[in-house]
Structure formats: structure tokens, C-alpha cells
Design a protein around this motif. Structure first.
Motif, PDB file in Angstrom:
ATOM      1  N   LEU A  46       3.411  14.635 -13.463  1.00  0.00           N
ATOM      2  CA  LEU A  46       2.386  15.422 -14.150  1.00  0.00           C
ATOM      3  C   LEU A  46       2.555  16.917 -13.859  1.00  0.00           C
ATOM      4  O   LEU A  46       2.463  17.746 -14.768  1.00  0.00           O
ATOM      5  CB  LEU A  46       0.987  14.957 -13.739  1.00  0.00           C
ATOM      6  N   ASN A  47       2.795  17.232 -12.615  1.00  0.00           N
ATOM      7  CA  ASN A  47       3.004  18.642 -12.249  1.00  0.00           C
ATOM      8  C   ASN A  47       4.250  19.206 -12.921  1.00  0.00           C
ATOM      9  O   ASN A  47       4.258  20.359 -13.356  1.00  0.00           O
ATOM     10  CB  ASN A  47       3.093  18.812 -10.733  1.00  0.00           C
ATOM     11  N   TYR A  75      13.999  11.913  -5.705  1.00  0.00           N
ATOM     12  CA  TYR A  75      14.927  11.157  -4.864  1.00  0.00           C
ATOM     13  C   TYR A  75      14.322  10.906  -3.488  1.00  0.00           C
ATOM     14  O   TYR A  75      14.411   9.812  -2.939  1.00  0.00           O
ATOM     15  CB  TYR A  75      16.263  11.886  -4.729  1.00  0.00           C
ATOM     16  N   SER A  76      13.691  11.929  -2.933  1.00  0.00           N
ATOM     17  CA  SER A  76      13.071  11.805  -1.620  1.00  0.00           C
ATOM     18  C   SER A  76      11.990  10.734  -1.610  1.00  0.00           C
ATOM     19  O   SER A  76      11.924   9.909  -0.690  1.00  0.00           O
ATOM     20  CB  SER A  76      12.484  13.153  -1.203  1.00  0.00           C
ATOM     21  N   LEU A  77      11.157  10.730  -2.633  1.00  0.00           N
ATOM     22  CA  LEU A  77      10.106   9.710  -2.723  1.00  0.00           C
ATOM     23  C   LEU A  77      10.712   8.311  -2.868  1.00  0.00           C
ATOM     24  O   LEU A  77      10.274   7.364  -2.211  1.00  0.00           O
ATOM     25  CB  LEU A  77       9.178   9.999  -3.909  1.00  0.00           C
ATOM     26  N   SER A  78      11.712   8.194  -3.711  1.00  0.00           N
ATOM     27  CA  SER A  78      12.348   6.890  -3.937  1.00  0.00           C
ATOM     28  C   SER A  78      13.055   6.378  -2.690  1.00  0.00           C
ATOM     29  O   SER A  78      12.939   5.208  -2.328  1.00  0.00           O
ATOM     30  CB  SER A  78      13.363   6.989  -5.080  1.00  0.00           C
ATOM     31  N   SER A  79      13.780   7.262  -2.023  1.00  0.00           N
ATOM     32  CA  SER A  79      14.504   6.823  -0.833  1.00  0.00           C
ATOM     33  C   SER A  79      13.544   6.511   0.309  1.00  0.00           C
ATOM     34  O   SER A  79      13.817   5.645   1.135  1.00  0.00           O
ATOM     35  CB  SER A  79      15.547   7.857  -0.406  1.00  0.00           C
ATOM     36  N   GLY A  80      12.399   7.181   0.334  1.00  0.00           N
ATOM     37  CA  GLY A  80      11.408   6.903   1.374  1.00  0.00           C
ATOM     38  C   GLY A  80      10.875   5.491   1.300  1.00  0.00           C
ATOM     39  O   GLY A  80      10.797   4.788   2.306  1.00  0.00           O
ATOM     40  N   ILE A  81      10.517   5.052   0.097  1.00  0.00           N
ATOM     41  CA  ILE A  81       9.982   3.691  -0.039  1.00  0.00           C
ATOM     42  C   ILE A  81      11.090   2.666   0.159  1.00  0.00           C
ATOM     43  O   ILE A  81      10.861   1.599   0.736  1.00  0.00           O
ATOM     44  CB  ILE A  81       9.227   3.491  -1.371  1.00  0.00           C
ATOM     45  N   ILE A 109       3.915   5.483  -5.652  1.00  0.00           N
ATOM     46  CA  ILE A 109       3.795   5.544  -7.114  1.00  0.00           C
ATOM     47  C   ILE A 109       2.831   6.663  -7.504  1.00  0.00           C
ATOM     48  O   ILE A 109       3.086   7.410  -8.451  1.00  0.00           O
ATOM     49  CB  ILE A 109       3.351   4.178  -7.689  1.00  0.00           C
ATOM     50  N   GLU A 110       1.721   6.776  -6.768  1.00  0.00           N
ATOM     51  CA  GLU A 110       0.780   7.869  -7.031  1.00  0.00           C
ATOM     52  C   GLU A 110       1.471   9.227  -6.886  1.00  0.00           C
ATOM     53  O   GLU A 110       1.259  10.136  -7.695  1.00  0.00           O
ATOM     54  CB  GLU A 110      -0.409   7.801  -6.068  1.00  0.00           C
ATOM     55  N   LYS A 111       2.303   9.360  -5.850  1.00  0.00           N
ATOM     56  CA  LYS A 111       3.013  10.625  -5.640  1.00  0.00           C
ATOM     57  C   LYS A 111       3.998  10.907  -6.769  1.00  0.00           C
ATOM     58  O   LYS A 111       4.146  12.052  -7.193  1.00  0.00           O
ATOM     59  CB  LYS A 111       3.742  10.608  -4.301  1.00  0.00           C
ATOM     60  N   VAL A 112       4.674   9.870  -7.254  1.00  0.00           N
ATOM     61  CA  VAL A 112       5.623  10.041  -8.361  1.00  0.00           C
ATOM     62  C   VAL A 112       4.880  10.456  -9.624  1.00  0.00           C
ATOM     63  O   VAL A 112       5.325  11.359 -10.349  1.00  0.00           O
ATOM     64  CB  VAL A 112       6.446   8.753  -8.592  1.00  0.00           C
ATOM     65  N   GLN A 145       0.831  -1.201   0.000  1.00  0.00           N
ATOM     66  CA  GLN A 145       0.000   0.000   0.000  1.00  0.00           C
ATOM     67  C   GLN A 145       0.871   1.259   0.000  1.00  0.00           C
ATOM     68  O   GLN A 145       0.610   2.206  -0.726  1.00  0.00           O
ATOM     69  CB  GLN A 145      -0.947   0.017   1.209  1.00  0.00           C
ATOM     70  N   LYS A 146       1.928   1.244   0.811  1.00  0.00           N
ATOM     71  CA  LYS A 146       2.843   2.390   0.835  1.00  0.00           C
ATOM     72  C   LYS A 146       3.520   2.567  -0.522  1.00  0.00           C
ATOM     73  O   LYS A 146       3.713   3.690  -0.986  1.00  0.00           O
ATOM     74  CB  LYS A 146       3.883   2.217   1.938  1.00  0.00           C
TER      75      LYS A 146
END
Length: 185
Positions: free
Chosen positions: A38-39, A87-93, A30-33, A24-25
Motif C-alpha cells: 500500500l505504501n 525480500y527481507s519480509l519473505s526471508s524472515g518468515i 502478511i500484514e507487513k507485506v 501468528q508470525k
């Protein structure tokens, strides 16, 4: 001390819940990425239109260089911010996954030690040296795992520090280049 079927099912249920939680995390990440991408594309498109308008209004080469440098600096800053966010999103997961693995290894290790201790109490006479050898091997394996775990954490911390330093250096270089371009114009 054998594990009962109920205990075995409880362990499996707990492991499944942890995996589902991590899944789920991961999905949320993935949704955040996707949202970040998109942004970034939307912002890039808007900035490109504005840059094209600004560049087309330049009256001479000096004006073109000045407009060009003023347009490029925010774009480079946005690109650096995008890379940092990604990078922050990737390192978080990755951190979440590593934490789950570490918990699983610790729990498995604990269960194995309990099982081994129980079995060694019932070991036949004369097997003391074999039991001592196994305990020594288990201690060595635990020490090695802890060393690898610490080294991995240090490597991640160092990578994060390097990303931060590279980000600052990139922004500084972009600012310096922009300033030089304005002065040259």
C-alpha cells in the motif's frame, strides 16, 4: 519406555502452540507485506503526479531529458528498496518456518533415539548386529540431515549476499545512467 497418554498430549500441545505461533508470525508478516504494498502504491502515485508535472514543464528536449533522468533515479532507488524490503519480509518468515522444522526434527530425533536405546537394551540375544546396523543407519541419517541443513543455511546466506550485491549494482547502474543522461542533455 512407552510414552504415557499425558506425555503424548503434552507433546501434541507443544506442537500445536508452535504451529499457532508460526501462524501468528505469518499473519503478521502478511500484514507487513500488505502495508509495504500500500505504501509503495501510494508513493508511486504521488511520484507519478510529481513526475508528470515536472515533465510537462520542460521547455525543450534537453530540459525534458534532464528532468526525465532526475525523476527516474529516485524511482529506481525506491523500486530497489521495495524489492529489498519485500525480500527481507519473505526471508524472515521462511527462516522462522525453517527454525521450527529444525526444532521439530531435532526433538523427534531425540525421542526416537531414546526409544531406540531403550528398546535395544531389551533386545533378544543374538540381535546385536541388527542393533548395531540400526545405530549405524541412525547415525548416517543424522549426519545426512545435518549436511543438508548446513548446505541450506549456506544457500540462504549466499542468496542474501547476492540480493545485497544486486541491489548495490542496480543503484549504481541507475546513478550512472542518470549521470550520463544529464551530461548528454
Amino acid at each position: 519406555m512407552m510414552m504415557t497418554p499425558e506425555q503424548f498430549l503434552d507433546v501434541q500441545k507443544s506442537n500445536l502452540e508452535k504451529i499457532l505461533g508460526l501462524s501468528q508470525k505469518s499473519f503478521n508478516n502478511i500484514e507487513k507485506v500488505v502495508e509495504l504494498n500500500l505504501n509503495a502504491v501510494k508513493s508511486y502515485m504521488e511520484d507519478s503526479v510529481e513526475a508528470a508535472k515536472a515533465l510537462s514543464s520542460a521547455k525543450d528536449i534537453q530540459d525534458f531529458v534532464a528532468v526525465s533522468s532526475s525523476v527516474s533515479q529516485p524511482l529506481s532507488e525506491k523500486a530497489v528498496a521495495y524489492g529489498k524490503d519485500l525480500y527481507s519480509l519473505s526471508s524472515g518468515i521462511a527462516s522462522e518456518a525453517a527454525k521450527l522444522v529444525e526444532e521439530q526434527v531435532a526433538e523427534s530425533n531425540k525421542k526416537f533415539v531414546e526409544l531406540f536405546e531403550s528398546a535395544s537394551k531389551n533386545a533378544p540375544a543374538g540381535s546385536e548386529s541388527a542393533v548395531a546396523l540400526m545405530k549405524s543407519a541412525l547415525t548416517a541419517a543424522n549426519t545426512a540431515y545435518e549436511g543438508v541443513s548446513k548446505a541450506t543455511k549456506q544457500a540462504v546466506e549466499m542468496a542474501e549476499a547476492n540480493v545485497e550485491a544486486a541491489t548495490k549494482a542496480t543503484i549504481k547502474a541507475a546513478n550512472t545512467a542518470s549521470t550520463k543522461a544529464r551530461k548528454a542533455a
